[in-house]
Design an enzyme around this catalytic site. Structure first.
Site, mmCIF file in Angstrom:
data_model
loop_
_atom_site.group_PDB
_atom_site.id
_atom_site.type_symbol
_atom_site.label_atom_id
_atom_site.label_comp_id
_atom_site.label_asym_id
_atom_site.label_seq_id
_atom_site.Cartn_x
_atom_site.Cartn_y
_atom_site.Cartn_z
ATOM 1 C CB SER A 222 107.981 143.812 71.812
ATOM 2 O OG SER A 222 108.136 145.082 72.392
ATOM 3 N N GLY A 224 110.952 147.427 71.737
ATOM 4 C CA GLY A 224 110.981 148.636 72.559
ATOM 5 C C GLY A 224 110.938 149.897 71.707
ATOM 6 N N GLY A 227 110.633 149.832 67.661
ATOM 7 C CA GLY A 227 109.461 149.365 66.938
ATOM 8 C C GLY A 227 109.173 147.896 67.177
ATOM 9 N N GLY A 253 104.038 147.082 75.974
ATOM 10 C CA GLY A 253 104.034 145.890 75.134
ATOM 11 C C GLY A 253 102.689 145.190 75.129
ATOM 12 C CG ASP A 254 101.206 144.000 78.718
ATOM 13 O OD1 ASP A 254 101.902 143.057 78.303
ATOM 14 O OD2 ASP A 254 101.333 144.489 79.858
#
Length: 315
Positions: A222, A224, A227, A253-254
């Site tokens: 991840s 942020g 992308g 992110g989850d």
């Protein structure tokens, strides 16, 4: 069915403020209360898209009861395991610019019997042969740094793949143990795992391949607002889109991991789906998860084997 395990869940209380003034009285113009914890957020995102999931979590005290009610309100099937300690509350302060400040409580201390009960609840579901087991979030005191490695070994008995989203020593212990289908670190967590700073795409890919050499199939990194990268033993994919002004980044992110696991098709398509879900999540307040009509994969670009000399911050 996708099973999620959140060893240290929370009730997430978010306050929206115009601008956070440290040391001053701040007045919120909106509040949000959600069931929180990485695995729980994955389950909530899957349910919002009509996918089957069961969330396993330890619960205790009034906030534990509230957490179960919040999950029921969102039609998330939960397998709560009672513990003596109080379920924690996490506080999030979200400014109008999208800047997010979080204060996470430590959570209860689990006894050995409670840890065994939590693993037992997971094993009952593993016997039903779910598509994947998602283990996510921090570990409460008492669980032990090898908890996720133990969990991966348990899943292997039932030939159920494991997706892991955690950090620090518990991540390192699980990676060294091998047998993971996918891990989802951000670039800082991946850098900590391999012991070096990651600046370029090539740095991130080499770090991911070091992890893969220890027995993990793929690494979903991840980035942020820049992308995400997906790396396996042979190929690399990047997906991202135009800059957004976030309402809240908590849980995005989850939701990205949920999109990756919930999608069908080739790795590139799964990554595009993951990023589309994550981008939709950051436009929502608190830890709200997007519904199908809020997700637009057409805004996401996909690049296969991106230039390794590119800085991650330039993606």
């Amino acid at each position: 069915m996708i099973v999620t395990l959140t060893p240290n869940p929370s009730v997430d209380r978010a306050l929206d403020v115009a601008q956070l003034e440290v040391g001053e009285v701040n007045r919120a113009h909106a509040t949000h209360i959600d069931a929180g914890g990485k695995g729980i957020n994955v389950s909530r995102a899957l349910v919002a898209q009509g996918l089957d999931t069961v969330a396993v979590l330890p619960v205790g005290g009034r906030d534990g009861d509230l957490l179960v009610r919040l999950l029921a309100d969102q039609h998330v099937v939960a397998r709560p395991v009672g513990v003596a300690g109080e379920t924690r509350t996490n506080i999030t302060l979200v400014e109008s610019t999208g800047v997010t400040t979080k204060v996470n409580a430590p959570g209860p201390t689990l006894s050995p019997a409670e840890v065994d009960a939590l693993l037992g609840a997971v094993e009952e579901l593993l016997a039903e042969r779910p598509e994947v087991l998602v283990a996510a979030g921090s570990l409460p005191a008492g669980a032990g740094e090898a908890f996720f490695a133990r969990l991966t070994g348990l899943a292997a008995r039932y030939r159920v793949p494991v997706a892991l989203d955690t950090s620090g020593v518990p991540l390192a212990r699980a990676v060294r143990g091998g047998g993971l289908q996918v891990i989802k670190p951000n670039e800082d967590e991946l850098g900590e795992l391999v012991g070096r700073q990651l600046v370029t795409v090539g740095d991130a890919v080499r770090a991911a391949r070091d992890v893969i050499a220890m027995g993990t199939e793929s690494v979903l990194i991840s980035l942020g607002g820049h992308g995400a990268l997906l790396v396996d033993a042979e190929r690399t994919w990047w997906a991202g889109g135009p800059a957004l002004v976030p309402a809240s980044t908590v849980g995005a992110g989850d939701t990205t991991l949920a999109g990756y696991l919930g999608a069908d098709g080739d790795p590139g398509h799964r990554l595009v789906t993951a990023v589309a879900w994550g981008r939709a999540a950051v436009l929502l307040p608190g830890t709200a998860v997007p519904t199908p009509e809020q997700i637009d994969a057409s805004t996401v670009d996909l690049v296969v084997d991106p230039d390794p000399t590119l800085a991650l911050k330039e993606l």
